[in-house]
Structure formats: C-alpha cells, structure tokens
Design a protein around this motif. Structure first.
Motif, PDB file in Angstrom:
ATOM      1  N   ALA A 121       3.194  -5.936 -16.701  1.00  0.00           N
ATOM      2  CA  ALA A 121       2.288  -5.494 -16.571  1.00  0.00           C
ATOM      3  C   ALA A 121       1.738  -5.791 -15.076  1.00  0.00           C
ATOM      4  CB  ALA A 121       1.270  -5.939 -17.836  1.00  0.00           C
ATOM      5  N   GLY A 122       1.325  -4.935 -14.356  1.00  0.00           N
ATOM      6  CA  GLY A 122       0.845  -5.207 -13.128  1.00  0.00           C
ATOM      7  C   GLY A 122       1.793  -5.291 -11.942  1.00  0.00           C
ATOM      8  N   ILE A 123       3.275  -5.177 -12.308  1.00  0.00           N
ATOM      9  CA  ILE A 123       4.258  -5.227 -11.307  1.00  0.00           C
ATOM     10  C   ILE A 123       4.596  -3.954 -11.001  1.00  0.00           C
ATOM     11  CG2 ILE A 123       6.603  -5.894 -10.881  1.00  0.00           C
ATOM     12  CD1 ILE A 123       4.512  -8.158 -10.488  1.00  0.00           C
ATOM     13  N   GLN A 124       4.453  -3.183  -9.673  1.00  0.00           N
ATOM     14  CA  GLN A 124       4.779  -2.289  -9.537  1.00  0.00           C
ATOM     15  C   GLN A 124       6.205  -1.724  -8.974  1.00  0.00           C
ATOM     16  OE1 GLN A 124       2.557  -0.993  -5.768  1.00  0.00           O
ATOM     17  NE2 GLN A 124       0.613  -1.606  -6.529  1.00  0.00           N
ATOM     18  N   LEU A 155       4.249  -6.888  -1.588  1.00  0.00           N
ATOM     19  CA  LEU A 155       4.511  -8.215  -0.993  1.00  0.00           C
ATOM     20  C   LEU A 155       3.871  -9.029  -1.676  1.00  0.00           C
ATOM     21  CD1 LEU A 155       4.465  -6.918   2.759  1.00  0.00           C
ATOM     22  CD2 LEU A 155       6.758  -7.717   1.425  1.00  0.00           C
ATOM     23  N   MET A 156       2.382  -9.067  -1.915  1.00  0.00           N
ATOM     24  CA  MET A 156       1.819 -10.089  -2.800  1.00  0.00           C
ATOM     25  C   MET A 156       2.415 -10.278  -4.209  1.00  0.00           C
ATOM     26  SD  MET A 156      -1.048 -11.740  -3.018  1.00  0.00           S
ATOM     27  CE  MET A 156      -1.324 -13.060  -4.592  1.00  0.00           C
ATOM     28  N   ASP A 157       2.859  -9.329  -4.714  1.00  0.00           N
ATOM     29  CA  ASP A 157       3.489  -9.538  -6.188  1.00  0.00           C
ATOM     30  C   ASP A 157       4.986 -10.395  -6.007  1.00  0.00           C
ATOM     31  OD1 ASP A 157       1.419  -8.242  -7.139  1.00  0.00           O
ATOM     32  OD2 ASP A 157       2.952  -6.208  -7.368  1.00  0.00           O
ATOM     33  N   PHE A 158       5.791 -10.096  -4.865  1.00  0.00           N
ATOM     34  CA  PHE A 158       6.857 -10.755  -4.483  1.00  0.00           C
ATOM     35  C   PHE A 158       6.418 -12.251  -4.194  1.00  0.00           C
ATOM     36  CE2 PHE A 158       8.899  -6.694  -2.532  1.00  0.00           C
ATOM     37  CZ  PHE A 158       8.702  -6.229  -4.001  1.00  0.00           C
ATOM     38  N   ALA A 159       5.521 -12.542  -3.458  1.00  0.00           N
ATOM     39  CA  ALA A 159       4.986 -14.300  -3.209  1.00  0.00           C
ATOM     40  C   ALA A 159       4.766 -14.822  -4.929  1.00  0.00           C
ATOM     41  CB  ALA A 159       3.700 -13.959  -2.494  1.00  0.00           C
ATOM     42  N   LEU A 160       3.951 -13.999  -5.730  1.00  0.00           N
ATOM     43  CA  LEU A 160       3.816 -14.784  -6.872  1.00  0.00           C
ATOM     44  C   LEU A 160       4.786 -14.875  -7.654  1.00  0.00           C
ATOM     45  CD1 LEU A 160       0.711 -12.542  -7.981  1.00  0.00           C
ATOM     46  CD2 LEU A 160       0.444 -14.797  -7.385  1.00  0.00           C
ATOM     47  N   MET A 161       5.840 -13.806  -7.907  1.00  0.00           N
ATOM     48  CA  MET A 161       7.107 -14.055  -8.431  1.00  0.00           C
ATOM     49  C   MET A 161       8.182 -15.096  -7.889  1.00  0.00           C
ATOM     50  SD  MET A 161       7.843 -10.255  -9.920  1.00  0.00           S
ATOM     51  CE  MET A 161       8.137  -9.370  -8.197  1.00  0.00           C
ATOM     52  N   GLY A 162       8.088 -15.137  -6.646  1.00  0.00           N
ATOM     53  CA  GLY A 162       9.038 -16.072  -5.711  1.00  0.00           C
ATOM     54  C   GLY A 162       8.449 -17.529  -5.883  1.00  0.00           C
ATOM     55  N   LYS A 284      28.848 -21.260  -4.128  1.00  0.00           N
ATOM     56  CA  LYS A 284      27.664 -22.198  -4.522  1.00  0.00           C
ATOM     57  C   LYS A 284      26.368 -21.677  -4.719  1.00  0.00           C
ATOM     58  CE  LYS A 284      31.095 -25.146  -4.465  1.00  0.00           C
ATOM     59  NZ  LYS A 284      31.853 -25.672  -5.976  1.00  0.00           N
ATOM     60  N   VAL A 285      26.093 -20.449  -4.130  1.00  0.00           N
ATOM     61  CA  VAL A 285      24.810 -19.938  -4.187  1.00  0.00           C
ATOM     62  C   VAL A 285      24.741 -18.645  -4.706  1.00  0.00           C
ATOM     63  CG1 VAL A 285      23.734 -21.783  -2.353  1.00  0.00           C
ATOM     64  CG2 VAL A 285      24.896 -19.407  -1.877  1.00  0.00           C
ATOM     65  N   ASN A 286      25.640 -18.309  -5.571  1.00  0.00           N
ATOM     66  CA  ASN A 286      25.906 -16.856  -6.046  1.00  0.00           C
ATOM     67  C   ASN A 286      24.751 -16.805  -7.243  1.00  0.00           C
ATOM     68  OD1 ASN A 286      27.241 -14.371  -6.481  1.00  0.00           O
ATOM     69  ND2 ASN A 286      28.392 -15.237  -8.090  1.00  0.00           N
ATOM     70  N   GLY A 287      24.350 -15.535  -7.071  1.00  0.00           N
ATOM     71  CA  GLY A 287      23.499 -15.336  -8.368  1.00  0.00           C
ATOM     72  C   GLY A 287      21.964 -14.760  -7.804  1.00  0.00           C
ATOM     73  N   GLY A 288      21.927 -13.420  -7.598  1.00  0.00           N
ATOM     74  CA  GLY A 288      20.420 -12.803  -7.273  1.00  0.00           C
ATOM     75  C   GLY A 288      19.657 -12.699  -8.576  1.00  0.00           C
ATOM     76  N   VAL A 289      18.426 -13.009  -8.635  1.00  0.00           N
ATOM     77  CA  VAL A 289      17.571 -12.858  -9.600  1.00  0.00           C
ATOM     78  C   VAL A 289      16.850 -11.554  -9.518  1.00  0.00           C
ATOM     79  CG1 VAL A 289      16.002 -14.157 -11.249  1.00  0.00           C
ATOM     80  CG2 VAL A 289      17.535 -15.373  -9.738  1.00  0.00           C
ATOM     81  N   PHE A 290      16.924 -10.725 -10.628  1.00  0.00           N
ATOM     82  CA  PHE A 290      15.756  -9.708 -10.663  1.00  0.00           C
ATOM     83  C   PHE A 290      14.329 -10.203 -11.376  1.00  0.00           C
ATOM     84  CE2 PHE A 290      19.186  -6.046 -10.985  1.00  0.00           C
ATOM     85  CZ  PHE A 290      19.872  -6.331  -9.921  1.00  0.00           C
ATOM     86  N   LEU A 291      13.454  -9.987 -10.543  1.00  0.00           N
ATOM     87  CA  LEU A 291      12.371 -10.487 -10.644  1.00  0.00           C
ATOM     88  C   LEU A 291      11.353  -9.197 -11.125  1.00  0.00           C
ATOM     89  CD1 LEU A 291      11.774 -13.166  -8.103  1.00  0.00           C
ATOM     90  CD2 LEU A 291      12.503 -13.664 -10.378  1.00  0.00           C
ATOM     91  N   GLY A 292      10.351  -9.430 -11.872  1.00  0.00           N
ATOM     92  CA  GLY A 292       9.378  -8.361 -12.215  1.00  0.00           C
ATOM     93  C   GLY A 292       9.562  -7.669 -13.506  1.00  0.00           C
TER      94      GLY A 292
END
Length: 352
Positions: A121-124, A155-162, A284-292
């Motif tokens: 909710a609230g994430i576009q 971008l604001m939402d990305f900052a919160l999730m990051g 060693k740094v494999n793995g992207g996270v789907f946020l939102g």
C-alpha cells in the motif's frame, strides 16, 4: 526456521546449478527449509544426489518452465498457475514460504511477482536493489532495472525501501542515503531528482540520514550506505561496474603471464592477488532484492554457478531473519504520518 521457495527451472543451467547451490546454503544455514518447484523428470534425478537437500525440502512438480528469452507478457499468460516460477512466487501467498529465489527471466519474474503478490500500500512501482561492493564494505543501489524514469515520489519510495533494507542487511540504525546525480550541487540534475531530494530532506525520518546528491564514483567509494536512482541509469551503472571488474581481471591475468619475471612476481604476491580476486568475485554479491511487494523476492544472476546461487539464497535468508518486509512497512507508515492531516488514519491497509 526460514522457508525458502526455489524456482528450479530458472537461469541458464536450471536444477544442475540451483540444487547444488541449495546444498551450499543449507550447510551455512541448517535452519532453512526449501520448497522446490520444477519439472519432475529434470529435477528429481539431481535431487537424489543431494540427500540433505532432499530431506530439508518439499518438491512440487510443475508443467511449464519459463524461457530466459520469453517476453514477460507471454510468460504471464502461458505460465500463470502452471510455471515453476509462478508456483514458487505463489508459495508466499499460500504461506508455504517466507521468500522466493529465482535465477529466471528478470522481466517475467518481476511481472509475475507484481501480479501475484501485488505492491505494498502506497508504493507506486517496485524496485530492484543490488548489493554493491565498495572500498568501505558494501552498499545498496536501487533501482537497477525495474522502473525506468522514476518520478520524485517514486525516488522517495526507493529511499525509504533502501533504508529499510540497509537496516535489515547491515543491521544499522540510521543508514545514510544519497541520490545519484550528475553533480553534488543542489542546482544540478533533473527536476525529479531535485524534487526527490527536497521530499527526503523534509520528511526527516528517524530511520534514515539523508546525505544529499552523490556522483557515479561515490558508489564504489562507499560514500553512502544506500544510493538511490531510477532503473535506467542504475542498470547501466551496474553493467558498467561488472564489465569493468572483468576487464581489470583480464588485464591482470595477461600482465602476470607475459614474462618470467611477471610470473615469479605473481607467485610472490599470490596471497594479495587471491584477496583481490575474492573482492572482485561477483558470485559473492549475487542476489537482487525486489522491494515494494507484499513478499520478499530475490533475483539471482541467470548465469550464476552453485556458489553464486547460494549467495542469492543467503541474501533471502538474511532478509527474512532481519524482518525486511516489516521494516519497510514501518517506514512507510512513519512517512505517511508526516504527510497526513491530523486525525487521518495511516495504517498499512491503504494509501493516504
């Protein structure tokens, strides 16, 4: 116990890499329980070779595997309810898994994840967050490919999730946030980026510390804990960094084998070169996270080997153990509270 759903048919190598990767992750985290989805004829013979994984897993046979070059719209129509990718994602909805990990088609995985799990909710728009090695350790960069041309609010939402992801992954109270820009001066950059900076600064949230604008070379320096950008520039930065790492590795390999003295020098400095190789190892740094999303989805590189896929499982494990989804929801509620008129409810049930 952390329940991890695996799409066994994803990636360039399918179960031949994913099941051995699961075995490596299980050695590091014995409290994992796997829920496996794949084509029975291809998966079960490999699973029999890894009895510990088999004992810690439940296998579900599926009818369809999504191809790596399949269009997202086609994959969604053809695979809905039937494909191993869809079934692995839907395990979260059925409360059979806490996180899903797939090395499959990125576009198809994002489309199915959004359709199946829905956005919070609230994430576009959702974002893909990458873990980036830096001179200071690791940072988070998002978005690296999900949302092209994000506006200021996104971008604001990305900052919160990051920020929430940094607290979950790095276990820090106030991660620093920077907006990727063409310069650090306030007057530079696109209007959406400048407006996003104003939104983040004025929100003054407890969970993040806004640093300001950062440039491309600040990513590798580790100037901030979280770098926020839109998906077009983020994906280019990611691919450029991966290509540069491979280029440097090739340069070093060629230089060390050119002359006898160079070969002797390599032998004498082998320990230092081994540490460099470890630092530059993309596995060693494999793995992207789907946020939102209303669930945690991890995307592994399609060409990852068993060690790389195990690293992606490790990321999913850490996100669940450290409560990523709850942290994002808490930060979103706090942000809504700063914008809502007095007396307006701001719970997770809907957007203000």
């Amino acid at each position: 116990m952390v329940r991890i759903s695996l799409d066994l048919m994803g990636g360039d190598h399918g179960p031949q890499v994913i099941i051995p990767g699961a075995a490596k992750a299980l050695e590091r985290h014995p409290d994992i329980r796997f829920v496996l989805y794949g084509l029975e004829a291809e998966c079960l013979p490999i699973l029999e070779k890894y009895p510990k994984v088999k004992a810690a897993s439940t296998f579900h046979a599926c009818e369809i595997a999504i191809a790596m070059d399949e269009k997202p719209s086609q994959a969604l129509r053809r695979g809905r309810g039937k494909a191993s990718m869809w079934q692995a994602i839907d395990a979260i909805n059925r409360n059979e898994a806490d996180v899903v990990v797939s090395a499959g088609n990125t576009g198809a995985l994002m489309a199915m994840s959004v359709f199946c799990l829905r956005t919070m909710a609230g994430i576009q728009r959702p974002a893909i967050a990458a873990i980036w090695p830096t001179l200071k350790g690791e940072s988070i960069v998002l978005d690296v490919g999900a949302t092209i041309g994000a506006d200021a609010q996104q971008l604001m939402d990305f900052a919160l999730m990051g920020g929430a992801m940094a607290r979950a992954l790095f276990e820090m109270e106030r991660p620093t946030i920077g907006l990727l820009n063409v310069g650090v001066e306030e007057m530079k950059g696109q209007e959406d980026v400048k407006e996003a900076g104003r939104l983040i600064r004025e929100a003054n949230l407890d969970g993040i510390d806004y640093f300001g604008f950062v440039e491309g070379d600040d990513i590798g320096r580790g100037t901030v804990d979280v770098v926020v950008t839109e998906g077009f520039s983020g994906n280019i930065a990611l691919k450029a960094a991966e290509g540069t790492a491979r280029q440097i590795a090739e340069y070093l390999r060629a230089a060390m084998s050119r002359t006898l003295l160079a070969k002797i020098g390599y032998i004498l400095a082998k320990g230092a070169f081994d540490r460099l190789r470890e630092k530059m190892d993309p596995r060693k740094v494999n793995g992207g996270v789907f946020l939102g999303l209303n669930g945690v989805v991890i995307k592994s590189h399609g060409g990852a080997d068993a060690e790389g896929f195990a690293a992606a499982i490790d990321v999913g494990y850490d996100m669940v153990r450290n409560g990523l989804k709850a942290k994002i929801e808490t930060d979103l509620d706090k942000y809504r509270a700063t914008r809502a008129p007095e007396g307006t409810p701001t719970g997770a049930g809907g957007e203000v």
